[in-house]
Design a protein around this motif. Sequence first.
Motif, PDB file in Angstrom:
ATOM      1  N   ARG A  92       0.896  -1.247   0.011  1.00 30.33           N
ATOM      2  CA  ARG A  92      -0.042   0.022  -0.057  1.00 30.33           C
ATOM      3  C   ARG A  92       0.893   1.376  -0.033  1.00 30.33           C
ATOM      4  O   ARG A  92       0.854   2.083  -0.640  1.00 30.33           O
ATOM      5  CB  ARG A  92      -0.732  -0.076   1.360  1.00 30.33           C
ATOM      6  CG  ARG A  92      -1.952   1.015   1.275  1.00 30.33           C
ATOM      7  CD  ARG A  92      -2.779   1.021   2.559  1.00 30.33           C
ATOM      8  NE  ARG A  92      -3.504  -0.050   2.671  1.00 30.33           N
ATOM      9  CZ  ARG A  92      -4.752  -0.374   2.303  1.00 30.33           C
ATOM     10  NH1 ARG A  92      -5.445   0.771   1.618  1.00 30.33           N
ATOM     11  NH2 ARG A  92      -5.580  -1.533   2.282  1.00 30.33           N
ATOM     12  N   ALA A  93       1.890   1.306   0.827  1.00 32.36           N
ATOM     13  CA  ALA A  93       2.871   2.338   0.892  1.00 32.36           C
ATOM     14  C   ALA A  93       3.585   2.668  -0.584  1.00 32.36           C
ATOM     15  O   ALA A  93       3.609   3.685  -0.993  1.00 32.36           O
ATOM     16  CB  ALA A  93       3.885   2.270   1.986  1.00 32.36           C
ATOM     17  N   VAL A  94       4.065   1.681  -1.046  1.00 27.74           N
ATOM     18  CA  VAL A  94       4.685   1.772  -2.338  1.00 27.74           C
ATOM     19  C   VAL A  94       3.661   2.178  -3.312  1.00 27.74           C
ATOM     20  O   VAL A  94       4.228   3.177  -4.121  1.00 27.74           O
ATOM     21  CB  VAL A  94       5.218   0.412  -2.889  1.00 27.74           C
ATOM     22  CG1 VAL A  94       5.869   0.591  -4.193  1.00 27.74           C
ATOM     23  CG2 VAL A  94       6.367  -0.033  -1.768  1.00 27.74           C
ATOM     24  N   VAL A  95       2.451   1.695  -3.631  1.00 23.45           N
ATOM     25  CA  VAL A  95       1.778   2.130  -4.416  1.00 23.45           C
ATOM     26  C   VAL A  95       1.234   3.518  -4.245  1.00 23.45           C
ATOM     27  O   VAL A  95       1.040   4.345  -5.164  1.00 23.45           O
ATOM     28  CB  VAL A  95       0.204   1.293  -4.393  1.00 23.45           C
ATOM     29  CG1 VAL A  95      -0.742   1.835  -5.299  1.00 23.45           C
ATOM     30  CG2 VAL A  95       0.505  -0.109  -4.964  1.00 23.45           C
ATOM     31  N   ARG A  96       1.009   4.075  -3.187  1.00 23.30           N
ATOM     32  CA  ARG A  96       0.560   5.471  -2.599  1.00 23.30           C
ATOM     33  C   ARG A  96       1.699   6.323  -3.185  1.00 23.30           C
ATOM     34  O   ARG A  96       1.393   7.366  -3.618  1.00 23.30           O
ATOM     35  CB  ARG A  96       0.383   5.341  -1.351  1.00 23.30           C
ATOM     36  CG  ARG A  96      -0.254   7.002  -0.920  1.00 23.30           C
ATOM     37  CD  ARG A  96      -0.503   7.143   0.556  1.00 23.30           C
ATOM     38  NE  ARG A  96      -1.422   6.147   1.072  1.00 23.30           N
ATOM     39  CZ  ARG A  96      -1.110   5.084   1.869  1.00 23.30           C
ATOM     40  NH1 ARG A  96      -0.225   4.797   2.232  1.00 23.30           N
ATOM     41  NH2 ARG A  96      -2.111   4.180   2.283  1.00 23.30           N
TER      42      ARG A  96
ATOM     43  N   THR B  72      -7.436  -6.964   0.995  1.00 21.06           N
ATOM     44  CA  THR B  72      -6.790  -6.477   2.134  1.00 21.06           C
ATOM     45  C   THR B  72      -7.798  -6.785   3.230  1.00 21.06           C
ATOM     46  O   THR B  72      -8.943  -7.360   3.181  1.00 21.06           O
ATOM     47  CB  THR B  72      -6.733  -4.797   2.185  1.00 21.06           C
ATOM     48  OG1 THR B  72      -8.386  -4.494   2.193  1.00 21.06           O
ATOM     49  CG2 THR B  72      -6.108  -4.261   1.137  1.00 21.06           C
ATOM     50  N   GLU B  73      -7.304  -6.803   4.674  1.00 25.52           N
ATOM     51  CA  GLU B  73      -7.942  -7.179   5.764  1.00 25.52           C
ATOM     52  C   GLU B  73      -8.693  -6.160   6.366  1.00 25.52           C
ATOM     53  O   GLU B  73      -8.124  -5.119   6.692  1.00 25.52           O
ATOM     54  CB  GLU B  73      -7.096  -7.679   6.778  1.00 25.52           C
ATOM     55  CG  GLU B  73      -7.744  -8.369   8.133  1.00 25.52           C
ATOM     56  CD  GLU B  73      -6.794  -9.040   8.725  1.00 25.52           C
ATOM     57  OE1 GLU B  73      -6.428  -8.601   9.789  1.00 25.52           O
ATOM     58  OE2 GLU B  73      -6.674 -10.302   8.474  1.00 25.52           O
ATOM     59  N   LYS B  74      -9.609  -5.873   6.572  1.00 24.23           N
ATOM     60  CA  LYS B  74     -10.880  -4.799   7.001  1.00 24.23           C
ATOM     61  C   LYS B  74     -11.726  -5.373   8.255  1.00 24.23           C
ATOM     62  O   LYS B  74     -12.286  -6.531   8.256  1.00 24.23           O
ATOM     63  CB  LYS B  74     -11.820  -4.187   5.982  1.00 24.23           C
ATOM     64  CG  LYS B  74     -11.100  -3.558   5.029  1.00 24.23           C
ATOM     65  CD  LYS B  74     -10.676  -2.167   5.246  1.00 24.23           C
ATOM     66  CE  LYS B  74     -10.002  -1.334   4.128  1.00 24.23           C
ATOM     67  NZ  LYS B  74      -9.839  -0.195   4.506  1.00 24.23           N
ATOM     68  N   PRO B  75     -12.047  -4.432   9.238  1.00 29.26           N
ATOM     69  CA  PRO B  75     -12.996  -4.722  10.288  1.00 29.26           C
ATOM     70  C   PRO B  75     -14.051  -5.005   9.555  1.00 29.26           C
ATOM     71  O   PRO B  75     -14.823  -4.592   8.515  1.00 29.26           O
ATOM     72  CB  PRO B  75     -13.085  -3.380  11.162  1.00 29.26           C
ATOM     73  CG  PRO B  75     -11.838  -3.010  10.995  1.00 29.26           C
ATOM     74  CD  PRO B  75     -11.353  -3.208   9.263  1.00 29.26           C
ATOM     75  N   LYS B  76     -14.936  -6.360  10.125  1.00 34.38           N
ATOM     76  CA  LYS B  76     -16.519  -6.584   9.758  1.00 34.38           C
ATOM     77  C   LYS B  76     -17.184  -5.238  10.055  1.00 34.38           C
ATOM     78  O   LYS B  76     -17.036  -4.793  10.977  1.00 34.38           O
ATOM     79  CB  LYS B  76     -16.781  -7.952  10.133  1.00 34.38           C
ATOM     80  CG  LYS B  76     -16.139  -8.907   9.753  1.00 34.38           C
ATOM     81  CD  LYS B  76     -16.823 -10.392  10.283  1.00 34.38           C
ATOM     82  CE  LYS B  76     -16.074 -11.560   9.748  1.00 34.38           C
ATOM     83  NZ  LYS B  76     -16.642 -12.898  10.196  1.00 34.38           N
TER      84      LYS B  76
END
Length: 655
Positions: A203-207, A221-225
């Motif tokens: 994510r950091a490299v793409v940003r 990606t992992e997200k809270p339900k």
Amino acid sequence: MSSQPETYEFQAESRQLLNLVVHSIYSNKDIFLRELISNASDALDKLRLESLLDSALDADTSDLHIALETDSEQRTLTVRDNGIGMSRDEVVQLIGTIAKSGTAEFARKLKEAREAQDAAASAELIGNFGVGFYSSFMVADKVSLVTRRAGEAEGTRWESSGEGTYTLAAVADAPQGTEVTLHLKPEDTEDHLYDYTAEHKLRAVVRQHSDFIPWPVRMETEKPKEGGEGGEGDEAGGTERVVETINSMKALWSRSADEITEDEYKEFYKHVSHDWTDPLETIHTRAEGTFEYQALLFIPSRAPLDLFQQGARRGVNLYVKRVFIMDDCESLLPDYLRFVKGVVDAQDLSLNVSRETLQQDRQIQLMHRRLVKKVLSSVKSMRTKDADKYRTFWGEFGRAVKEGLLSDYENREAILEVSSFPSTHDAEEQTGLRDYVSRMKEGQDAIYYLTGESRTRLENSPHMEAFREKGLEVLLLTDPVDEVWVEQVREFDGKPLQSIAKGQVDLDGEKDDEDDSAKDAKNAERAQREKDFGPLLGWLGTALAEDVKEVRLSSRLTTSPACIVGDADDVTPTLEKMYRAMGQELPRIKRILEINPDHPLVTALRASYEKDSGDAALTETAELLHGMALLAEGGELKDPARFTRVLAGRLAAGL
């Protein structure tokens, strides 16, 4: 289903290059991901364009995107796109051959940079030579590529461990587009090898490097339900895996300049230019009204290696309403501004515009005129406000810009305003014509210049003697293009440009403050000299008739006995050489021999002629006089051996 892979060897030169790339001291290894994403973005652009131009193309364009997939256990990272893809032949041509042109030069320079421990130089070379795909081997032990060109039934698998060989195999069920899988090396923080399967790192490299890509870059990606984080519906762990777009997809050129950071400009420039250095100047402009467009242009900080090579890629990327139309659009900027990179996005241009119709499109022509004026005005502003930056610009691109003096009559004055030239005013700093005019002496009515191969040769030219004595500034023009444009540009700011090696030069005429009696006295003295030297001049003209068309007294010499000059409209010797080198034969041009009536050699020659006009030695002296004048201006003797014999004989006679 796949066929049995076939193994191929890289060419010996390519193996050497691959080894240098893989083991280079390049410090920012994150860039490999930007290269792969940029390649995927280009593939999506090309598919969109081909689908617009070819309605029969069997391709799915409903959900164009780039996907990143990771497997932390297997330590693999996959970059996948559903763009145009490649055929087997294209894989061999584009992937199987590293840096198709300039490979040996690249290898040599990269090796030098590595030995010098210059990481920045290595990075710049990688970008300049377009071998970004192979930066993958800096972080991977093995790279696999599966691709299928849109409209074709069969795909191709390419695989290599970077050890000098690669395999190719046919793949029957390959999806449309290209999939690149990197088998990652172990982490090594000292060598800047990070965990490129980690979500936060990707994510950091793409940003940082690819946030402006116009296509969605998706990653699981992992997200809270929903309802998690302490809610009643929260289950153990409270998270779920979801596919998320991790780049903003904002077209940088469509945003206000106030909203864009300097780093965003730099990253966008590196994406569109494939350069690894920061731009020298950023030009962000838009036009509104009856015809709207947005442009984000950049002037590089260094000239590309192929700036003066035939067939080099040039031009900016053309978009229509944020839809990619073509790269290297040569119609938007003239050839002399071929180093400018960037994007132009038009609002009202037809999506089906082709390279053949661009030249005739009225809106393209309008954009062309406005963009040229904008670039030149930006350079002029740079010159006024940042002398160091302008000095860098002119050192890198000045020779190309001066080509516009030959081809762009409409902007000729603007080009002259931003141009700089070496002159006798300052041995280090170049001068602009506006500054030259401001320093012109009272009574001086022309801008003086001299063309030649080097500053040293010009400074020592006999033509300079009287100008140096009188303190008159002379432009010293040494670029090959200077020989041509001075023939077409006749004046600047109402002041004519005059070669000091052509035509008559009467520097006494510069003194307008002299009274009439003084002028009359000088005219009488000049007339008397012409009368006194008349017989000698006539005889010299006859003796040297094969080489010169006239012999006359000179007012431009103070210490040299003679010099060679041309008529006002004659082709210069340097330009004549250039034409002949290009295979263009010119009729022989006879020039004029000017002699210095105050030089001891000339006065002695006159006395000897008056004493015995039939002396055979006089003819040899005339030949020596003409030969010395040729050599003094850097010319070539017609018969060097004879000149040497005559000179040796005369020297021996005088001992």
